[in-house]
Design a protein around this motif. Structure first.
Motif, mmCIF file in Angstrom:
data_model
loop_
_atom_site.group_PDB
_atom_site.id
_atom_site.type_symbol
_atom_site.label_atom_id
_atom_site.label_comp_id
_atom_site.label_asym_id
_atom_site.label_seq_id
_atom_site.Cartn_x
_atom_site.Cartn_y
_atom_site.Cartn_z
ATOM 1 N N VAL A 84 0.977 -1.073 -0.077
ATOM 2 C CA VAL A 84 -0.099 0.106 -0.010
ATOM 3 C C VAL A 84 0.809 1.239 0.097
ATOM 4 O O VAL A 84 0.677 2.074 -0.979
ATOM 5 C CB VAL A 84 -1.037 0.111 1.028
ATOM 6 C CG1 VAL A 84 -1.636 1.415 1.230
ATOM 7 C CG2 VAL A 84 -1.872 -1.206 1.237
ATOM 8 N N GLY A 85 1.640 1.383 0.960
ATOM 9 C CA GLY A 85 2.600 2.328 0.887
ATOM 10 C C GLY A 85 2.302 3.644 1.518
ATOM 11 O O GLY A 85 2.999 4.692 1.926
ATOM 12 N N TYR A 86 0.768 3.784 2.194
ATOM 13 C CA TYR A 86 0.784 4.811 3.122
ATOM 14 C C TYR A 86 -0.622 4.514 3.921
ATOM 15 O O TYR A 86 -1.244 3.389 3.693
ATOM 16 C CB TYR A 86 0.131 6.038 2.115
ATOM 17 C CG TYR A 86 -0.836 5.490 0.957
ATOM 18 C CD1 TYR A 86 -2.237 5.386 1.222
ATOM 19 C CD2 TYR A 86 -0.239 5.377 -0.323
ATOM 20 C CE1 TYR A 86 -3.058 4.990 0.268
ATOM 21 C CE2 TYR A 86 -1.126 4.873 -1.283
ATOM 22 C CZ TYR A 86 -2.576 4.722 -1.049
ATOM 23 O OH TYR A 86 -3.450 4.453 -1.992
ATOM 24 N N LEU A 87 -0.614 5.207 5.037
ATOM 25 C CA LEU A 87 -1.694 4.868 5.803
ATOM 26 C C LEU A 87 -2.850 5.680 5.748
ATOM 27 O O LEU A 87 -4.118 5.474 6.068
ATOM 28 C CB LEU A 87 -1.446 5.144 7.497
ATOM 29 C CG LEU A 87 -0.393 4.130 7.821
ATOM 30 C CD1 LEU A 87 0.241 4.549 9.296
ATOM 31 C CD2 LEU A 87 -1.214 2.782 8.206
ATOM 32 N N MET A 88 -2.753 6.755 5.021
ATOM 33 C CA MET A 88 -3.943 7.816 4.802
ATOM 34 C C MET A 88 -3.690 8.459 3.369
ATOM 35 O O MET A 88 -2.382 8.470 2.858
ATOM 36 C CB MET A 88 -4.240 9.019 5.834
ATOM 37 C CG MET A 88 -4.944 8.725 6.807
ATOM 38 S SD MET A 88 -5.323 10.148 7.660
ATOM 39 C CE MET A 88 -6.300 9.620 9.094
ATOM 40 N N ARG A 89 -4.751 8.740 2.781
ATOM 41 C CA ARG A 89 -4.482 9.399 1.319
ATOM 42 C C ARG A 89 -5.358 10.500 1.379
ATOM 43 O O ARG A 89 -6.690 10.532 1.719
ATOM 44 C CB ARG A 89 -4.646 8.233 0.208
ATOM 45 C CG ARG A 89 -6.293 7.844 0.240
ATOM 46 C CD ARG A 89 -6.460 6.858 -0.970
ATOM 47 N NE ARG A 89 -7.421 6.154 -0.974
ATOM 48 C CZ ARG A 89 -7.580 5.093 -0.435
ATOM 49 N NH1 ARG A 89 -6.669 4.253 -0.131
ATOM 50 N NH2 ARG A 89 -8.837 4.393 -0.555
ATOM 51 N N THR A 90 -4.825 11.623 0.880
ATOM 52 C CA THR A 90 -5.704 12.858 0.778
ATOM 53 C C THR A 90 -6.473 12.909 -0.482
ATOM 54 O O THR A 90 -6.130 12.144 -1.717
ATOM 55 C CB THR A 90 -4.657 14.273 0.660
ATOM 56 O OG1 THR A 90 -4.025 14.130 -0.844
ATOM 57 C CG2 THR A 90 -3.762 14.191 1.676
ATOM 58 N N THR A 91 -7.601 13.283 -0.590
ATOM 59 C CA THR A 91 -8.443 13.491 -1.790
ATOM 60 C C THR A 91 -8.388 14.612 -2.392
ATOM 61 O O THR A 91 -9.170 14.964 -3.525
ATOM 62 C CB THR A 91 -10.055 13.079 -1.390
ATOM 63 O OG1 THR A 91 -10.510 13.815 -0.729
ATOM 64 C CG2 THR A 91 -9.737 11.524 -0.910
ATOM 65 N N ALA A 92 -8.050 15.752 -1.686
ATOM 66 C CA ALA A 92 -7.842 16.962 -2.173
ATOM 67 C C ALA A 92 -6.843 17.850 -1.306
ATOM 68 O O ALA A 92 -6.937 17.706 -0.185
ATOM 69 C CB ALA A 92 -9.068 17.681 -2.395
ATOM 70 N N VAL A 93 -6.225 18.596 -1.963
ATOM 71 C CA VAL A 93 -5.330 19.692 -1.171
ATOM 72 C C VAL A 93 -5.522 21.213 -2.112
ATOM 73 O O VAL A 93 -4.969 21.425 -3.148
ATOM 74 C CB VAL A 93 -3.860 19.434 -1.171
ATOM 75 C CG1 VAL A 93 -2.875 20.312 -0.208
ATOM 76 C CG2 VAL A 93 -3.583 18.288 -0.553
ATOM 77 N N TYR A 94 -6.527 21.923 -1.734
ATOM 78 C CA TYR A 94 -6.763 23.166 -2.215
ATOM 79 C C TYR A 94 -5.973 24.404 -1.756
ATOM 80 O O TYR A 94 -5.360 24.368 -0.471
ATOM 81 C CB TYR A 94 -8.161 23.380 -1.982
ATOM 82 C CG TYR A 94 -9.277 22.522 -2.470
ATOM 83 C CD1 TYR A 94 -9.248 22.153 -3.789
ATOM 84 C CD2 TYR A 94 -10.178 21.963 -1.676
ATOM 85 C CE1 TYR A 94 -10.255 21.361 -4.271
ATOM 86 C CE2 TYR A 94 -10.860 20.950 -2.009
ATOM 87 C CZ TYR A 94 -11.167 20.592 -3.458
ATOM 88 O OH TYR A 94 -12.011 19.788 -4.020
ATOM 89 N N GLY A 95 -5.787 25.453 -2.478
ATOM 90 C CA GLY A 95 -4.880 26.357 -2.276
ATOM 91 C C GLY A 95 -5.285 27.666 -2.993
ATOM 92 O O GLY A 95 -6.356 27.538 -3.973
#
Length: 561
Positions: free
Chosen positions: A165-176
Motif C-alpha cells: 500500500v505504501g501509506y496509512l492515509m491518502r488525501t483526496t484534495a489539497v486546495y490552495g
C-alpha cells in the motif's frame, strides 16, 4: 563554458510536450517536495506539536507548527470517526477521516473555534486569507487496521503489507491559491520560502504525514495499553501520504501555459547544463550508478492494476536492466559522459526509461541546478495582455510554431473531437464527456487549444497579412484566447501540449502525471484514464530527524530496506 565545450540545447518542445512524454516524467531534484525539504533542513526549521487533543477513538484536534527563520505555519487538524460506508475518494464525498488547513502563523483559540466550524465541511465551509490551504484525507482501511492491531499487540506491522500500500492515509484534495476563501497566491508569492510553486501545499502534506504517524501510535497505545509498541521509525519512514487525483487537475497545465512552461524549461535547462559537463568526477558517476540500483528497488515496489501502467512499468523494469548492463561499458571518464548517456537512452530506452535517466543525471549536480528553482514561478503578469499591434502574419507564424501539426488534422472527423471538457454543476469541478453521446457541447470549456488554433488560422487566412491583430479581433473576438496563447509562446516555448486534448484516444492521466511529477510524486497508479493514485514523501525523514545530510535522496529506497 569553454570555447571548445559544445552548446547543448534544451530538448525540443515538439518532442517534450507530447502527452506520452509528459505521461512518462519522473520526480527529480527540482520537484517541489524535495525543494521544500532541502530548505527546511538548511534553515533548521523547528516543528512542534502544541496541541494533540485526540480521544481513544481518534477524534479531536491537533496543531503542528513549523517555524522558519522569519515566520511560522501551522497545520490545523480535525480528526473524525468516519463510518466505513461514508469513506470515499470521490470529490462528491461530504465526510472524511481527517480534515486540515494550513494556517499562516500560530492560531489562537478563537481561530481554532472558527476553523472547527468550517474546515470539517471542506467545500461547504469557508476559510479566510489567514489560511493557505484546505485538505482532507481518508484512511487506507485495511492497512490502518492491520497496523493499529499489530502495534496494540506489541508487534510491528507486516512489511509486505506496508510495501503493497505504501501509506496509512491518502488525501483526496489539497486546495490552495484562493479556493474556498484561502489566501490568494499573491499574498505569499514574495516570501522567500514560498517563492517556488506549491510550497504551502507541500508543507501541508509533509505535516499531515507526521500527524498520521502520531495518530496511529496514539490509537494503538489506547487499544493495547501497556503491551502496545510504537511504530518502528524505519517502517514509518517507508510510509508516505497517498493521494487520489482526478480530472480536476488535468486542465491546470492547459490553463497555465506560462507557469507550466517555466517548470518544463527549468527542468530542461538543468538537463542541458549537466549534459554540458565535460568530465564527470568519480564520486558523481558513483552517485549515479548507486541511484540506478536504488531505482531498480523502487520499480519493484511500484504497484498498479491498470493495463496501460502495467505495460509501462514492465518496460521501465526492462529499461533499468538495459541501463544497468550499459553502465558496465559506460566510460564516465570520457568527454561529456552525461550527454553521451542521454543520446544513448534516446535510441535504447522507452520514454519512461529516457525520462528516468534525464532525472537521475541531475542528482550529483545540486550546485549546478538547484538554483534554477527560483525560476519556476510565474511572475510575468504582462504575458496575459494581448499586443494588438502585431500583424496577422506574425500571429499566424506563432500559431504555426506551436500548432502547425494541428492544421493537418481533420477536425470534422468525430474521432478528433470526440471528447469535451466541461464543469460539473454540483461540485464546480472539471469533467470530460463524450461530445456525441452527452448533451455537453454547449457547456464546453476552452481546453482544446489545438482545435481552436486550427480554426483561428483558417480565419486569419482570409485577412491581409499586414493588418493588425487588433483589427482582426474586433471582427473575430471568439479567437482572443487563441491569439493570447500564440503571443505567450514567444516567452513560453514549452507552454503548449503538442497533442489533441479532445480526441477519442486522449489519456488525461498523462496530464495528471506531468503535474504530479513536479510535485515529487512516485508510484503512479492509474485507476482509469481519468484518475490516479500516487504516494508522496515515502522515505522522507520526519521533522525531528531531518538534516541537510538526509534531506534530498530519501526518495530513492535503499536496497534491502
Amino acid at each position: 563554458m569553454t570555447q571548445d565545450q559544445p552548446q547543448i540545447p534544451r530538448r525540443d518542445p515538439a518532442t517534450m510536450m507530447r502527452l506520452s512524454r509528459l505521461g512518462s516524467l519522473h520526480q527529480c531534484r527540482l520537484s517541489f517536495m524535495r525543494i521544500l525539504l532541502r530548505r527546511i533542513a538548511r534553515e533548521n526549521w523547528q516543528v512542534s506539536r502544541p496541541i494533540f487533543d485526540i480521544d481513544r477513538n481518534g477524534v479531536g484536534r491537533a496543531v503542528y507548527t513549523a517555524k522558519g527563520p522569519e515566520r511560522a505555519y501551522s497545520l490545523v487538524v480535525f480528526a473524525h470517526d468516519l463510518p466505513d460506508e461514508k469513506r470515499s475518494d470521490r470529490v462528491i464525498a461530504d465526510a472524511w477521516d481527517a480534515t486540515f488547513t494550513l494556517f499562516d502563523g500560530v492560531p489562537a483559540e478563537a481561530d481554532l473555534e472558527r476553523l472547527a466550524k468550517n474546515v470539517p465541511l471542506q467545500e461547504a465551509g469557508r476559510i479566510s486569507r489567514q489560511e493557505l490551504s484546505l485538505s482532507r484525507a481518508n484512511r487506507s482501511v485495511r492497512l490502518w487496521t492491520h497496523v493499529v492491531d499489530r502495534l496494540a499487540s506489541g508487534q510491528q506491522p507486516d512489511l509486505q503489507q506496508i510495501e503493497a500500500v505504501g501509506y496509512l492515509m491518502r488525501t483526496t484534495a489539497v486546495y490552495g491559491s484562493g479556493k474556498f476563501g484561502a489566501a490568494d497566491r499573491d499574498v505569499i508569492a514574495d516570501r522567500e520560502e514560498m517563492q517556488v510553486p506549491f510550497q504551502a501545499e507541500m508543507l501541508s502534506v509533509y505535516l499531515t504525514r507526521t500527524f498520521v504517524r502520531d495518530l496511529v501510535n496514539h490509537m494503538a497505545g489506547n487499544l493495547g495499553g501497556t503491551q502496545a509498541v510504537r511504530l518502528d521509525p524505519a517502517i514509518a519512514r517507508r510510509l508516505g501520504i497517498g493521494n487520489s487525483t482526478g480530472l480536476g487537475m488535468a486542465p491546470f497545465i492547459v490553463n497555465h501555459p506560462i507557469l507550466f512552461n517555466n517548470w518544463m524549461m527549468v527542468r530542461e535547462e538543468a538537463i542541458s547544463r549537466v549534459r554540458a559537463v565535460a568530465r564527470a568526477a568519480p564520486e558523481d558517476a558513483e552517485t549515479f550508478r548507486q541511484l540506478v540500483k536504488q531505482s531498480v528497488v523502487s520499480a519493484k515496489r511500484w504497484r498498479s492494476g491498470h493495463p496501460v501502467q502495467l505495460k509501462k512499468l514492465a518496460q521501465l523494469k526492462t529499461d533499468l536492466e538495459t541501463l544497468s548492463q550499459h553502465l558496465g561499458n559506460w566510460d564516465a571518464k570520457a568527454s561529456y559522459p552525461w550527454n553521451t548517456l542521454i543520446e544513448w537512452s534516446e535510441t535504447s530506452l522507452s520514454e519512461e526509461g529516457q525520462e528516468l535517466v534525464a532525472s537521475l543525471i541531475l542528482e550529483p549536480y545540486g550546485a549546478l541546478v538547484d538554483g534554477l528553482a527560483s525560476c519556476m514561478a510565474d511572475s510575468n503578469a504582462d504575458a496575459f495582455r494581448i499586443d494588438g499591434s502585431l500583424t496577422v502574419s506574425a500571429v499566424r507564424d506563432l500559431l504555426q510554431e506551436s500548432f502547425g501539426w494541428a492544421q493537418a488534422l481533420d477536425w470534422n472527423d468525430p474521432a478528433n473531437c470526440a471528447r469535451a471538457w466541461y464543469v460539473s454543476e454540483e461540485k464546480l469541478e472539471p469533467r470530460m464527456g463524450e461530445r456525441f453521446e452527452e448533451p455537453i457541447a454547449d457547456y464546453e470549456q476552452p481546453l482544446a487549444p489545438a482545435r481552436d488554433a486550427a480554426a483561428a488560422v483558417c480565419a486569419l487566412d482570409a485577412w491581409d497579412p499586414k493588418d493588425t491583430i487588433a483589427r482582426f479581433l474586433l471582427n473575430h473576438p471568439e479567437h482572443r484566447h487563441t491569439v493570447r496563447r500564440a503571443q505567450m509562446a514567444r516567452v513560453a516555448p514549452y507552454g503548449e501540449i503538442r497533442d489533441n486534448t479532445i480526441s477519442a484516444s486522449v489519456m488525461p492521466v498523462d496530464m495528471l502525471r506531468a503535474k504530479l511529477s513536479f510535485f515529487g510524486a512516485t508510484h503512479f497508479d492509474p485507476r482509469s484514464d481519468r484518475w490516479v493514485r500516487i504516494c508522496m514523501y515515502a522515505g522522507a525523514p520526519y521533522p525531528e530527524d531531518l538534516t541537510p545530510d538526509n534531506a534530498d535522496l530519501w526518495v530513492y529506497p535503499e536496497a534491502g530496506t
